[in-house]
Design a protein around this motif. Structure first.
Motif, short mmCIF file in Angstrom:
data_model
loop_
_atom_site.label_atom_id
_atom_site.label_comp_id
_atom_site.label_asym_id
_atom_site.label_seq_id
_atom_site.Cartn_x
_atom_site.Cartn_y
_atom_site.Cartn_z
N ILE A 1 -13.16 11.36 0.28
CA ILE A 1 -12.14 10.60 0.98
C ILE A 1 -12.03 11.08 2.42
O ILE A 1 -11.96 10.27 3.36
CB ILE A 1 -10.78 10.68 0.25
CG1 ILE A 1 -10.87 9.96 -1.10
CG2 ILE A 1 -9.65 10.11 1.11
CD1 ILE A 1 -9.66 10.17 -2.01
N ARG B 1 0.67 3.57 0.33
CA ARG B 1 -0.53 4.37 0.56
C ARG B 1 -1.30 3.97 1.81
O ARG B 1 -1.97 4.79 2.42
CB ARG B 1 -1.40 4.39 -0.69
CG ARG B 1 -0.78 5.25 -1.78
CD ARG B 1 -1.48 5.16 -3.11
NE ARG B 1 -0.79 5.97 -4.10
CZ ARG B 1 0.32 5.59 -4.74
NH1 ARG B 1 0.85 4.40 -4.51
NH2 ARG B 1 0.89 6.39 -5.61
N GLY B 2 -1.19 2.71 2.20
CA GLY B 2 -1.80 2.30 3.47
C GLY B 2 -1.16 3.03 4.64
O GLY B 2 -1.82 3.40 5.61
N LEU C 1 -2.58 6.57 4.67
CA LEU C 1 -3.94 6.56 5.23
C LEU C 1 -3.90 6.34 6.74
O LEU C 1 -4.67 6.96 7.48
CB LEU C 1 -4.78 5.49 4.55
CG LEU C 1 -5.12 5.74 3.08
CD1 LEU C 1 -5.73 4.50 2.44
CD2 LEU C 1 -6.05 6.94 2.93
N ASP D 1 -4.83 -0.42 4.73
CA ASP D 1 -4.36 -0.44 3.35
C ASP D 1 -5.34 0.33 2.48
O ASP D 1 -6.46 0.62 2.88
CB ASP D 1 -4.21 -1.88 2.85
CG ASP D 1 -3.20 -2.00 1.70
OD1 ASP D 1 -2.53 -1.00 1.37
OD2 ASP D 1 -3.09 -3.08 1.13
N ASP D 2 -4.89 0.66 1.27
CA ASP D 2 -5.74 1.45 0.38
C ASP D 2 -6.79 0.61 -0.33
O ASP D 2 -7.96 0.94 -0.35
CB ASP D 2 -4.91 2.29 -0.60
CG ASP D 2 -3.96 1.46 -1.46
OD1 ASP D 2 -3.73 0.27 -1.17
OD2 ASP D 2 -3.43 2.03 -2.44
N LEU E 1 -9.59 1.46 2.49
CA LEU E 1 -10.35 2.54 1.88
C LEU E 1 -11.32 1.97 0.84
O LEU E 1 -12.48 2.33 0.80
CB LEU E 1 -9.41 3.56 1.23
CG LEU E 1 -10.07 4.77 0.59
CD1 LEU E 1 -10.82 5.60 1.63
CD2 LEU E 1 -9.03 5.63 -0.13
N VAL F 1 -5.69 4.59 -6.19
CA VAL F 1 -5.87 5.52 -5.07
C VAL F 1 -4.73 6.52 -5.15
O VAL F 1 -3.56 6.15 -5.12
CB VAL F 1 -5.86 4.78 -3.72
CG1 VAL F 1 -5.90 5.77 -2.56
CG2 VAL F 1 -7.04 3.81 -3.64
N LEU G 1 -3.10 9.90 -3.38
CA LEU G 1 -3.10 10.63 -2.13
C LEU G 1 -2.16 11.83 -2.22
O LEU G 1 -1.09 11.75 -2.83
CB LEU G 1 -2.68 9.72 -0.98
CG LEU G 1 -3.63 8.54 -0.70
CD1 LEU G 1 -3.06 7.63 0.37
CD2 LEU G 1 -5.02 9.04 -0.32
N ASP H 1 -5.85 14.05 -3.93
CA ASP H 1 -6.65 12.97 -3.34
C ASP H 1 -7.76 12.60 -4.31
O ASP H 1 -8.60 13.44 -4.65
CB ASP H 1 -7.30 13.43 -2.03
CG ASP H 1 -6.34 13.45 -0.86
OD1 ASP H 1 -5.22 12.93 -0.99
OD2 ASP H 1 -6.73 13.96 0.20
N VAL I 1 -9.81 8.73 -6.06
CA VAL I 1 -9.84 7.29 -6.35
C VAL I 1 -10.46 7.15 -7.72
O VAL I 1 -11.55 7.68 -7.98
CB VAL I 1 -10.63 6.49 -5.30
CG1 VAL I 1 -10.69 5.01 -5.70
CG2 VAL I 1 -10.02 6.65 -3.92
#
Length: 186
Positions: free
Chosen positions: A12, A41-42, A45, A102-103, A132, A161, A163, A170, A172
């Motif tokens: 990641i 989550r976006g 990130l 965004d994730d 991501l 996802v 985080l 972290d 996915v």
């Protein structure tokens, strides 16, 4: 249900570093760029990407947070009560290049809602999308300009996802449900 690890912490971090490089390749000094993370989550990130870009430029990059819950098209009854979060856009979006972060990109409906919410703040010169994970299965004509990883999924699968900021790690993961029983995306 089964779960498969798609990305771990180091992967990641490498992907985010690559995405930051791609932003700088396209926008050099990022003079008119604003990163805007879609809650939740976006937004996490986007904060990480902003730090990476800022470290390379040695100056701050505008960073906004966008809550889209009031713009979603899946609140179909009065029984559903969306959790309304805060949006924070640091200044005018007029004539800016907004990079929405965004994730996971799935149907495109989250991005549609984000575009609608963003227009309440003004008229950007351009909006680009950074995700991501792009898992396919679009229902709207939306594509990402920056993709960390494209993952072929079935509609019955779910991409999680995780985080550090929110989940304590972290990672996915791809989770499989029963075929014929689509899992809802958050």
């Amino acid at each position: 249900m089964t779960s498969i690890l798609l990305l771990e912490k180091d992967e990641i971090a490498r992907i985010l570093d690559r995405l930051a490089s791609q932003i700088l390749e396209r926008h050099a000094q990022c003079g008119d760029v604003m990163l805007v993370g879609i809650q939740r989550r976006g937004a996490d990130l986007a904060r990480r990407l902003a730090r990476l870009v800022e470290n390379r430029l040695s100056r701050p990059v505008p960073l906004g947070i966008l809550d889209i819950n009031l713009y979603r098209d899946d609140w179909t009854s009065l029984e559903g009560k969306p959790h309304i979060g805060r949006s924070s856009i640091p200044g005018s979006v007029d004539d800016s290049v907004i990079i929405l972060v965004d994730d996971v990109l799935f149907s495109g409906r989250t991005v549609r809602a984000a575009l609608e919410a963003l227009m309440d703040y003004g008229r950007p010169r351009a909006v680009e999308l950074l995700v991501l994970i792009d898992r396919g299965h679009r229902e709207l004509p939306i594509h990402a300009d920056y993709v960390g990883r494209a993952v072929n999924t079935g509609r019955h699968e779910h991409v999680d996802v995780l985080l550090e900021e929110r989940d304590g790690e972290d990672a996915v993961r791809l989770t499989s449900g029963e075929p014929g029983q689509p899992l809802a995306q958050p």
